[in-house]
Design an enzyme around this catalytic site. Structure first.
Site, PDB file in Angstrom:
ATOM      1  CB  ALA A 172      -0.946  -0.212   1.487  1.00 49.62           C
ATOM      2  CB  THR A 204       0.607   6.600   0.793  1.00 49.85           C
ATOM      3  OG1 THR A 204       2.654   6.327   0.522  1.00 49.85           O
ATOM      4  CG2 THR A 204       0.208   5.797   1.229  1.00 49.85           C
ATOM      5  CD  GLN A 241       1.356  -7.569   0.430  1.00 53.14           C
ATOM      6  OE1 GLN A 241       0.918  -7.168   1.546  1.00 53.14           O
ATOM      7  NE2 GLN A 241       2.628  -6.566   0.028  1.00 53.14           N
ATOM      8  CB  ILE A 284      -6.914  -4.252  -4.835  1.00 51.48           C
ATOM      9  CG1 ILE A 284      -7.048  -3.072  -3.496  1.00 51.48           C
ATOM     10  CG2 ILE A 284      -6.989  -5.351  -3.907  1.00 51.48           C
ATOM     11  CD1 ILE A 284      -8.244  -3.377  -3.435  1.00 51.48           C
ATOM     12  CG  HIS A 296      -4.066  -9.557  -1.187  1.00 55.54           C
ATOM     13  ND1 HIS A 296      -3.201  -8.105  -0.395  1.00 55.54           N
ATOM     14  CD2 HIS A 296      -3.786 -10.673  -1.223  1.00 55.54           C
ATOM     15  CE1 HIS A 296      -2.593  -9.540  -0.217  1.00 55.54           C
ATOM     16  NE2 HIS A 296      -2.412 -10.023  -0.255  1.00 55.54           N
ATOM     17  CB  CYS A 333     -22.213 -11.931 -12.138  1.00 53.02           C
ATOM     18  SG  CYS A 333     -23.771 -13.126 -11.483  1.00 53.02           S
ATOM     19  CB  THR A 366       4.581  -3.793   1.749  1.00 50.14           C
ATOM     20  OG1 THR A 366       4.070  -5.454   2.635  1.00 50.14           O
ATOM     21  CG2 THR A 366       5.832  -4.800   1.493  1.00 50.14           C
ATOM     22  CB  SER A 367       3.761  -3.493   6.797  1.00 52.91           C
ATOM     23  OG  SER A 367       2.075  -4.422   6.329  1.00 52.91           O
TER      24      SER A 367
HETATM   25  P1  NAD Z   1       0.211  -1.800   5.143  1.00 54.48           P
HETATM   26  O1  NAD Z   1      -0.362  -0.975   5.064  1.00 54.48           O
HETATM   27  O2  NAD Z   1      -0.012  -3.020   5.824  1.00 54.48           O
HETATM   28  O3  NAD Z   1       1.571  -1.642   4.959  1.00 54.48           O
HETATM   29  C1  NAD Z   1       1.929  -0.229   4.146  1.00 54.48           C
HETATM   30  C2  NAD Z   1       3.690   0.147   4.893  1.00 54.48           C
HETATM   31  O4  NAD Z   1       4.035   0.646   3.721  1.00 54.48           O
HETATM   32  C3  NAD Z   1       3.265   0.745   5.835  1.00 54.48           C
HETATM   33  O5  NAD Z   1       4.563  -0.137   6.318  1.00 54.48           O
HETATM   34  C4  NAD Z   1       4.407   2.060   5.492  1.00 54.48           C
HETATM   35  O6  NAD Z   1       5.080   1.967   6.646  1.00 54.48           O
HETATM   36  C5  NAD Z   1       4.578   2.026   4.511  1.00 54.48           C
HETATM   37  N1  NAD Z   1       4.771   3.284   3.779  1.00 54.48           N
HETATM   38  C6  NAD Z   1       3.721   4.131   3.239  1.00 54.48           C
HETATM   39  N2  NAD Z   1       3.703   5.081   2.553  1.00 54.48           N
HETATM   40  C7  NAD Z   1       5.095   5.106   2.058  1.00 54.48           C
HETATM   41  C8  NAD Z   1       5.605   6.182   1.705  1.00 54.48           C
HETATM   42  N3  NAD Z   1       5.287   6.766   0.779  1.00 54.48           N
HETATM   43  N4  NAD Z   1       6.930   4.847   1.239  1.00 54.48           N
HETATM   44  C9  NAD Z   1       7.155   3.772   1.753  1.00 54.48           C
HETATM   45  N5  NAD Z   1       7.186   3.392   2.847  1.00 54.48           N
HETATM   46  C10 NAD Z   1       5.579   3.455   3.419  1.00 54.48           C
HETATM   47  O7  NAD Z   1       0.298  -1.935   3.200  1.00 54.48           O
HETATM   48  P2  NAD Z   1       0.317  -3.300   2.698  1.00 54.48           P
HETATM   49  O8  NAD Z   1       1.779  -4.714   3.400  1.00 54.48           O
HETATM   50  O9  NAD Z   1       0.231  -3.434   1.307  1.00 54.48           O
HETATM   51  O10 NAD Z   1      -1.029  -4.071   3.296  1.00 54.48           O
HETATM   52  C11 NAD Z   1      -1.917  -5.363   3.132  1.00 54.48           C
HETATM   53  C12 NAD Z   1      -3.482  -4.531   2.268  1.00 54.48           C
HETATM   54  O11 NAD Z   1      -3.029  -3.574   3.065  1.00 54.48           O
HETATM   55  C13 NAD Z   1      -3.231  -5.906   1.588  1.00 54.48           C
HETATM   56  O12 NAD Z   1      -3.438  -6.507   1.351  1.00 54.48           O
HETATM   57  C14 NAD Z   1      -3.684  -4.256   0.243  1.00 54.48           C
HETATM   58  O13 NAD Z   1      -4.142  -5.360  -0.341  1.00 54.48           O
HETATM   59  C15 NAD Z   1      -4.527  -3.261   0.939  1.00 54.48           C
HETATM   60  N6  NAD Z   1      -4.365  -1.928   0.535  1.00 54.48           N
HETATM   61  C16 NAD Z   1      -4.011  -1.855  -0.460  1.00 54.48           C
HETATM   62  C17 NAD Z   1      -3.799  -0.533  -0.988  1.00 54.48           C
HETATM   63  C18 NAD Z   1      -3.896  -0.691  -1.983  1.00 54.48           C
HETATM   64  O14 NAD Z   1      -4.035  -1.086  -3.387  1.00 54.48           O
HETATM   65  N7  NAD Z   1      -3.697   0.652  -2.817  1.00 54.48           N
HETATM   66  C19 NAD Z   1      -4.579   0.707   0.206  1.00 54.48           C
HETATM   67  C20 NAD Z   1      -4.436   0.504   1.550  1.00 54.48           C
HETATM   68  C21 NAD Z   1      -4.965  -1.077   1.639  1.00 54.48           C
HETATM   69 ZN    ZN Z   2     -24.810 -13.109 -13.136  1.00 57.54          ZN
END
Ligand code: NAD
Ligand code: ZN
Length: 239
Positions: free
Chosen positions: A20, A24, A100, A102, A118, A126, A188-189
């Protein structure tokens, strides 16, 4: 210690493994970061509960309300990290993106070697007849989205808590990770399985972590970069 630029220069097969934090800078909040959705509460429910498969089946109306409000960001555009990864793929340095996320932003940037473990908000199916719908269609619906052909519930192809990710996507992702010489784990965490265990498939030379905060994968990294993914990746030169 070698810089990321030096590691990228000497690498022949790079894989980028992101989460994620990669999006951001495109205006999509993460889950567990400082501003993340998991810091918020929705009545008695946590986002983890609302994005679970059991919640989807029990309360589809509330699920879709939350999903539309927090998981759909049609206005978001690829940022400097996505754009650099496209350049790296075109230069045949990058062999795959395992994400990860979406949000579909890697594909929007032009990358084709993308493993969306994911799923993606751009795919909706459907549950009764299998007809597929895109994100634009989903955005035009209200309440629980119903199939135009059979009236069944149209479910986003995103992996909910309690669901298993697609086996073939995961196999492809692990194959790329096991074949790369440089693995960049960014924004990613790595708190969610099976993604966290994907790291065990890496046997290459260099592992780089890019994150605003410390993560467990730092222990194994050749290079740990505390910083913003979009900034760090944006500064790279592809040569
Ligand atoms: P998470 O939210 O668990 O972790 C995000 C990590 O990114 C954290 O460790 C944070 O410190 C770091 N981070 C945030 N902004 C940053 C930046 N600008 N530069 C560097 N590091 C940064 O996210 P994850 O590990 O991807 O985990 C989990 C779930 O979240 C996934 O299943 C995903 O589907 C879902 N998700 C996806 C989105 C998306 O598609 N953009 C958004 C939110 C959550
Ligand atoms: Zn249908």
């Amino acid at each position: 210690m070698a810089s990321l630029q030096q590691l990228v220069d000497r690498a022949k097969r790079i894989v980028f493994f992101g989460g994620a934090g990669v999006s951001t800078a495109s205006g999509i909040p993460d889950f567990r970061g400082a501003e993340g959705l998991f810091r918020q509460k929705y009545g008695e429910l946590t986002p983890e509960m609302m994005l679970s498969a059991s919640f989807f089946y029990l309360h589809p109306d509330k699920f879709f309300e939350f999903y539309r409000a927090h998981m759909l960001h049609p206005e978001a555009k690829p940022n400097a990290a996505h754009r650099k990864l496209y350049e790296l793929e075109r230069a045949k340095k990058l062999r795959g993106i395992v994400t990860q996320n979406i949000d579909g932003l890697h594909r929007a940037a032009g990358n084709r070697l993308v493993y969306e473990i994911h799923g993606s908000v751009h795919e909706n199916v459907c549950m009764d007849c299998g007809r597929e719908y895109d994100l634009i269609w989903m955005l035009e619906t209200t309440g629980v989205p119903r199939c135009e052909q059979c009236g069944g519930i149209v479910k986003p192809n995103v992996v909910l808590y309690g669901e298993a990710p697609d086996k073939y996507t995961c196999m492809g992702a692990c194959r790329e990770i096991s074949n790369c010489d440089l693995l960049i784990v960014a924004g990613t965490s790595l708190a969610v399985e099976p993604a966290a265990s994907f790291l065990d498939y890496f046997h290459g030379r260099d592992l780089v972590t890019i994150n605003l905060e410390e993560i467990p994968a730092d222990d194994r990294a050749t290079l740990r970069i505390r910083g913003d993914v979009a900034e760090v990746m944006g500064e790279l030169e592809v040569r």
